[in-house]
Design an enzyme around this catalytic site. Sequence first.
Site, PDB file in Angstrom:
ATOM      1  N   LYS A  96      12.435-110.081  24.872  1.00 54.82           N
ATOM      2  CA  LYS A  96      12.396-111.521  25.116  1.00 54.82           C
ATOM      3  C   LYS A  96      12.675-112.337  23.848  1.00 54.82           C
ATOM      4  O   LYS A  96      13.252-113.419  23.910  1.00 54.82           O
ATOM      5  CB  LYS A  96      11.042-111.938  25.704  1.00 54.82           C
ATOM      6  CG  LYS A  96      10.721-111.329  27.070  1.00 54.82           C
ATOM      7  CD  LYS A  96      11.507-111.995  28.141  1.00 54.82           C
ATOM      8  CE  LYS A  96      11.252-111.552  29.578  1.00 54.82           C
ATOM      9  NZ  LYS A  96      10.384-110.474  29.888  1.00 54.82           N
ATOM     10  N   GLU A 118       8.599-120.725  31.575  1.00 52.91           N
ATOM     11  CA  GLU A 118       7.878-120.043  32.644  1.00 52.91           C
ATOM     12  C   GLU A 118       7.589-118.629  32.151  1.00 52.91           C
ATOM     13  O   GLU A 118       8.311-118.105  31.306  1.00 52.91           O
ATOM     14  CB  GLU A 118       8.760-119.995  33.900  1.00 52.91           C
ATOM     15  CG  GLU A 118       9.808-118.881  33.929  1.00 52.91           C
ATOM     16  CD  GLU A 118      10.849-118.932  32.815  1.00 52.91           C
ATOM     17  OE1 GLU A 118      10.994-119.987  32.158  1.00 52.91           O
ATOM     18  OE2 GLU A 118      11.518-117.906  32.577  1.00 52.91           O
ATOM     19  N   SER A 379      12.738-101.801  27.544  1.00 52.10           N
ATOM     20  CA  SER A 379      12.696-103.251  27.312  1.00 52.10           C
ATOM     21  C   SER A 379      11.452-103.736  26.573  1.00 52.10           C
ATOM     22  O   SER A 379      11.482-104.790  25.942  1.00 52.10           O
ATOM     23  CB  SER A 379      12.818-103.986  28.650  1.00 52.10           C
ATOM     24  OG  SER A 379      11.832-103.530  29.561  1.00 52.10           O
TER      25      SER A 379
HETATM   26  C1  LIG Z   1      10.285-109.844  31.173  1.00 52.02           C
HETATM   27  C2  LIG Z   1      10.434-108.387  31.075  1.00 52.02           C
HETATM   28  C3  LIG Z   1      11.322-107.678  31.913  1.00 52.02           C
HETATM   29  C4  LIG Z   1      12.084-108.324  33.028  1.00 52.02           C
HETATM   30  O1  LIG Z   1      12.988-109.300  32.648  1.00 52.02           O
HETATM   31  P1  LIG Z   1      14.559-109.116  32.635  1.00 52.02           P
HETATM   32  O2  LIG Z   1      15.070-110.482  32.541  1.00 52.02           O
HETATM   33  O3  LIG Z   1      14.937-108.416  33.911  1.00 52.02           O
HETATM   34  O4  LIG Z   1      14.893-108.293  31.447  1.00 52.02           O
HETATM   35  C5  LIG Z   1      11.479-106.332  31.693  1.00 52.02           C
HETATM   36  N1  LIG Z   1      10.783-105.685  30.741  1.00 52.02           N
HETATM   37  C6  LIG Z   1       9.906-106.318  29.932  1.00 52.02           C
HETATM   38  C7  LIG Z   1       9.164-105.542  28.907  1.00 52.02           C
HETATM   39  C8  LIG Z   1       9.710-107.692  30.079  1.00 52.02           C
HETATM   40  O5  LIG Z   1       8.835-108.304  29.266  1.00 52.02           O
END
Ligand SMILES: *Cc1c(COP(=O)(O)O)cnc(C)c1O
Length: 399
Positions: A96, A118, A379
Amino acid sequence: MTLASSPAMRLPAAGGRFGAFGGRFVPESLIPACAALEEAFRDAWSDPAFRQQLDTFRAVYAGRPTALTPAWNLSAELGVTLLLKREDLAHTGSHKINNVLGQALLARRMGKTRLIAETGAGQHGVATATAAALFGLRATVFMGERDIERQALNVYRMTLLGAEVVPVTSGSRTLKDATSEAMRHWVSCVEDTHFCLGSVTGPHPYPWMVREFQRVIGDEARRQCAAELSAGAPDVVVACVGGGSNAAGTFAGFVDTGARLVGVEAAGGAAMTDGRPGVVHGSRSMVLQDDEGQIAEAHSVAAGLDYPGVGPEHAHLGGAGRAEYVTVTDDEVLAAVRRLARAEGIICALESAHAVAWVLRAAGTGELPRGTTVMLTLSGRGDKDMAQLREMDALEVSR
Ligand SMILES: *Cc1c(COP(=O)(O)O)cnc(C)c1O
């Protein structure tokens, strides 16, 4: 469609369209704000000084480039070569921050003094509060009441960073409702406030702009794969999909290779698999809907994937056959968190574990033949989920 002629992942067409998807479906009062943002982003993105500034903050503040870690043990167990793009190692613990640093710098360049955002799992809220602190901006984060309960630690983090957290009590009290509330609020304060949207969703230019800010994941991973793999590019590139920003940023680095692009959604929030074309939060995309066309609720063990829509570019990539979208269940996700933790010593976020779960399944069924090379974007890290997992384990033991 050949790859060379594929319009995939370049500039969106006029009005922010990705094929039949995208656009700018917002109240009249937000049209000038979106247009001004588009103009400012075009200007900044073609300005080498802005790019240089962003690169510097990425490096000395966010800790980029993040590592590409071979999953040595899991690879041996599964018979595939699995490489993990470690967004869990980025500052604040997920991808993020890539998007937020870009938007906060842009907001400052536009003369805005306040960010609103948000958040679902709270990762985007934390990243926004972080960038606001760094750049001396005020921050207000809208968060569903249900997510506030599930992600109490991230709420505290935001507060500690100086942000105001506003509970959203409408609807399912999750990310969908928080997004609606943030957009409603933006109408009343566009003069001094930038809406720092957290994924590749929303009205034009957000899906395009956020993908561009996140493509650093894919661009880095492409270079790292070239150094790591004899073939240069992996056979398969996989990422989890909520709104789709980490997946879009990842895919952008590989869309012009022969790699199979796989987005993994939560079975209970699979807009690409179970949705129909519709408009949500300012753009046309694939959306979970009931028979009357009302937006349906999503349900996932991972708060960050509890979203009934998906970014319009994914709808386009899926429709054009350039990317595939699959689903995994909550049970597979929980098993994947444990397996990755034990095998590699990495505790990933529940969201990221969706991508891991699909690889585990596909290697098991032979869908990923022995010797396949897989690049997986992890992620985020699992710290935020520890209280939730611990509680679920306690329930298990007492049963
Ligand atoms: C917010 C988040 C996601 C989902 O968001 P995307 O926009 O689909 O990337 C996935 N993994 C983590 C660790 C997140 O914080």
